[in-house]
Design a protein around this motif. Structure first.
Motif, mmCIF file in Angstrom:
data_model
loop_
_atom_site.group_PDB
_atom_site.id
_atom_site.type_symbol
_atom_site.label_atom_id
_atom_site.label_comp_id
_atom_site.label_asym_id
_atom_site.label_seq_id
_atom_site.Cartn_x
_atom_site.Cartn_y
_atom_site.Cartn_z
ATOM 1 N N HIS A 28 0.854 -1.189 0.066
ATOM 2 C CA HIS A 28 -0.016 -0.117 -0.012
ATOM 3 C C HIS A 28 0.879 1.190 -0.026
ATOM 4 O O HIS A 28 2.074 1.176 0.397
ATOM 5 N N SER A 29 0.361 2.261 -0.574
ATOM 6 C CA SER A 29 1.186 3.504 -0.607
ATOM 7 C C SER A 29 0.242 4.585 -0.309
ATOM 8 O O SER A 29 -1.092 4.854 -0.042
ATOM 9 N N ILE A 30 0.752 5.673 0.130
ATOM 10 C CA ILE A 30 0.196 6.669 0.884
ATOM 11 C C ILE A 30 0.276 8.013 0.217
ATOM 12 O O ILE A 30 1.693 8.346 -0.251
ATOM 13 N N HIS A 31 -0.476 8.870 -0.108
ATOM 14 C CA HIS A 31 -0.117 10.196 -0.885
ATOM 15 C C HIS A 31 -1.028 11.188 -0.012
ATOM 16 O O HIS A 31 -1.962 11.105 0.157
ATOM 17 N N ILE A 32 -0.408 12.079 0.212
ATOM 18 C CA ILE A 32 -1.057 13.200 1.113
ATOM 19 C C ILE A 32 -0.560 14.591 0.477
ATOM 20 O O ILE A 32 0.324 14.984 -0.218
ATOM 21 N N ASP A 37 -3.210 2.894 7.531
ATOM 22 C CA ASP A 37 -3.300 4.459 7.601
ATOM 23 C C ASP A 37 -3.360 5.026 6.446
ATOM 24 O O ASP A 37 -2.650 4.788 5.584
ATOM 25 N N LEU A 38 -4.404 5.938 6.242
ATOM 26 C CA LEU A 38 -4.295 6.830 5.014
ATOM 27 C C LEU A 38 -3.633 8.316 5.180
ATOM 28 O O LEU A 38 -3.006 8.664 4.456
ATOM 29 N N VAL A 39 -3.908 8.673 6.420
ATOM 30 C CA VAL A 39 -3.247 10.079 6.719
ATOM 31 C C VAL A 39 -3.039 10.031 8.358
ATOM 32 O O VAL A 39 -3.961 9.578 9.019
ATOM 33 N N ASP A 40 -1.869 10.734 8.437
ATOM 34 C CA ASP A 40 -1.587 10.808 10.120
ATOM 35 C C ASP A 40 -0.698 12.075 9.909
ATOM 36 O O ASP A 40 0.365 12.194 10.042
#
Lengths: 137, 569
Positions: free
Chosen positions: A128-132, B500-503
């Motif tokens: 999984h990857s996260i983009h903010i 976790d999507l955002v922290d």
């Protein structure tokens, strides 16, 4: 008295959406009112049991002995799985009515050749990857 | 090659012993016999009450009417209307207003017939065709028939238990017989829904009926008495009534007072509109001591009907007992709604795949599991019902302390319940404060992602988002299992994945943004059955300093792998 389910694939495991086919065979002391072949899933574990018949094949007023070929298309879900609280299993049952004499064959319906094990999945598995950032609208 | 997989499961009990069946039969026979006896008694009474409606009508003349004391402290008053009638050339006299007992603890109720049948008036009575000397002035509906379902429950339990004890198990007697699991789906789902529906309707009926008598009628009396007119009154008698009950002795203060309106004197013993007129000795004695015979006082009289009056029209804590049946009513309505909903859910979705395909491609605005108003109302109702019930016992404990006779056992027993009640009140305020928080909006695409695909979540807020100093959004999957333990229903949850999507604590990232996450394909998709479920949800937690946090859970659906991915052509 004999009840038998012969499955024409040499494996217990089936992919979701696949066909499961075979032959139901019965040889009873007396002619039953009906014999029913049922494709179903059921839960076990901490929760009260849920059972749902997905497909069935009913043969009314059959002879005391007989056999019938069957072919059921499996749905895409639910998968066979086992977690901390719930286990969901698939099965075929051949039931003579009204007495309820039964033969059962267990199946595994999952994308992999075993039931999904939920407790073995850890936090944040790889992949999984996260983009903010601001949304691109 | 053909495969035969034996089940090997033979969980069926081989058969119950005759002794066991005999014990079960005796046990359930008690239920069956007691229930049958009471059913017969109630039906017999209803039939006799109904028969009066078919007795022949005869003209009669009222000789005298009034109220007499019965000598029974529980129901000390009875209407007495003496009337005479003539049949077959012979005069008869009767004093029955209705068939059966018409005694009452209320003087007003006992007086009402004498108001309707003043001495010398002509009326029509109904005469028993088999006993000409047996006549009544009024017929009653056989209301008692409505309670026949109570003993019928015992009949059902007893009869059902005996049937179950002796019922032939399908296939019993054949060794190593496999028990059918799928048969439970055939038999169980409909039966459990019917039981749930029956229980729901029973709770609704009982809770509704009790609510009418304990809450609505007293409340209506309190409201109407606001406009009643104050009149001087005199206490005629003040009596401490007592009678034996299953729980000991009950006491009631019976204060009989009279007042005059437009030249006519009325007598009543209605002190208030409380449904609980009886109770402990001390309370009743205090009321009797307060209202001595011959003392002057004031009462409140209905200007439209001077026969209606009350001594005390103020609100008192005893009225709160009317909240108690509300819990039954709400439980009954909930159970009834649940049984209907589960019936609808059990209907197979014809176009399930089409539905999935439709939302698979779309964006979806997720809705929180409960809105702020629903949270406040839910918490408020729970706190009101809990504290309403507890306050009755607290009032009793306080009264004991005030009169110098504290009930220590009750007081100590109440402490944890009072603490929970205070926590619930705190919870109501917490929920109200939280309702002023910024409202999150969460959009996902696709609307229902499949296992092994990427999910994009976009968030924004309405309101003062700058108050949030830290934001965390987590995609979580958990098992949910509901089970019964005794008479209670429990639901356990166990998370099996948390992504976790955002922290972040960045102000601009908190206000608005998006994040992607890939849902693993070797896990379980959403699954929802009556008692078991696999639930996927996005949990948003926004921390606010010195204020309730923003905390919302958004359930979403994760679909199984696509057919094309599983079965490539």
């Amino acid at each position: 008295m004999t009840l038998r389910i012969d499955i024409t694939h040499d494996r217990q495991w089936h992919l979701p959406g696949e066909n499961v086919s075979g032959r139901a065979v019965w040889n009873l002391d007396a002619a039953p009112e009906a014999v029913e072949l049922r494709l179903f899933w059921h839960t076990s574990g901490k929760g009260t049991q849920d059972v749902e018949i997905v497909k069935d094949l009913r043969i009314d007023n059959p002879a005391a002995s007989g056999e019938r070929d069957f072919s059921f298309s499996l749905p895409l879900g639910p998968y066979s799985f086992s977690g901390s609280l719930i286990t969901l299993a698939w099965a075929l049952e051949l039931v003579a009515l009204p007495g309820g004499d039964t033969e059962r064959v267990q199946l595994v319906v999952a994308p992999v050749p075993a039931e999904i094990r939920l407790e073995s999945l850890g936090r944040g598995p790889a992949g999984h990857s996260i983009h903010i950032g601001p949304s691109k609208r | 090659m053909k495969l035969k997989i034996g089940s090997g499961s033979s969980s069926r009990l081989d058969g119950r012993s005759a002794a066991g069946k005999g014990c079960l039969t005796l046990f359930f026979l008690v239920f069956l016999l007691m229930g049958s006896a009471f059913t017969i008694i109630i039906i017999g009474e209803a039939v006799r009450e109904t028969a009066v409606w078919f007795w022949p009508e005869v003209d009669c003349t009222v000789i005298s009417s009034g109220v007499e004391e019965t000598g029974d402290d529980e129901d000390p008053y009875a209407p007495v209307v003496v009337f005479e009638y003539r049949i077959d050339g012979r005069n008869y006299e009767s004093h029955k207003v209705v068939r059966g007992s018409s005694t009452s603890s209320s003087y007003d109720k006992a007086r009402t017939p004498s108001d309707r049948y003043p001495p010398g008036s002509r009326a029509t009575c109904r005469v028993n065709p088999d006993i000409p000397g047996d006549a009544v002035l009024e017929r009653r509906l056989p209301w008692i028939a409505l309670v026949v379902f109570l003993p019928l429950i015992f009949v059902a339990v007893g009869g059902g238990g005996i049937y179950a004890a002796w019922k032939r198990d399908p296939g019993s007697g054949t060794p190593a017989q496999t028990e059918s699991i799928s048969q439970r789906a055939r038999l169980g789902s409909g039966l459990s829904r019917k039981i749930a529906l029956a229980m729901g309707l029973l709770f609704t009926a009982v809770g509704g009926s009790l609510s009418v008598f304990l809450l609505i009628l007293p409340a209506a009396g309190l409201v109407s008495a606001v406009s009643w007119v104050e009149h001087p009154a005199t206490i005629r008698a003040s009596t401490l009534r007592s009678w034996s009950t299953d729980d000991g002795t009950s006491y009631r203060a019976d204060v009989l007072y009279e007042y005059t309106v437009e030249g006519r004197t009325w007598i009543s013993n209605r002190r208030d509109f409380s449904p609980m007129s009886s109770g402990g000795y001390a309370g009743a004695k205090a009321v009797v001591d307060m209202h001595q015979a011959g003392n002057s006082t004031t009462c409140f009289v209905d200007p439209g009907n001077p026969s209606r009056s009350v001594l005390d029209r103020g609100f008192r804590p005893q009225y709160l007992i009317g909240l108690f049946p509300l819990a039954f009513l709400l439980a009954g309505l909930g159970l009834t709604a649940h049984s209907f909903r589960s019936r609808l859910q059990s209907v197979p979705e014809i176009s399930e795949q089409a539905h999935h395909a439709e939302i698979y491609a779309a964006q979806l605005d997720l809705k929180p599991d409960a809105g702020p108003v629903a949270k406040i109302v839910g918490m408020g109702i729970f706190a009101a019902v809990w504290n309403g019930i507890i306050s009755i016992f607290v009032w009793q404990a306080v009264q004991g302390i005030r009169r110098g006779d504290p009930e220590w056992a009750l007081t100590i027993f109440l402490i944890p319940f009072v603490l929970v009640g205070l926590a619930l009140i705190g919870g109501v305020f917490y929920t109200i404060l939280a309702s002023f928080n910024p409202r999150p909006r969460l959009t996902i695409s696709p609307g229902a992602p499949r296992l092994g695909t990427r999910l994009r979540a976009e968030w924004s807020f309405r309101g003062q988002v700058k108050r949030i100093h830290h934001l965390r959004i987590v995609l979580e999957g958990h098992e949910k299992a509901t089970y019964r333990r005794g008479t209670d229903t429990h639901t356990d949850r166990e998370a099996f994945i948390s992504l976790d999507l955002v922290d972040t604590s960045s102000e601009w990232e908190i206000a608005r943004g998006s994040a992607d996450v890939e849902i693993p394909e070797d896990t379980m998709h959403s699954f929802n059955a009556t008692n078991n479920a696999v639930v996927w949800s996005l949990h948003l937690q926004g921390e606010i300093a010195r204020w309730p946090d923003v905390s919302e859970t958004f359930d979403m659906e994760v679909l199984p792998l696509a057919r094309e991915r599983l079965l490539p052509r």
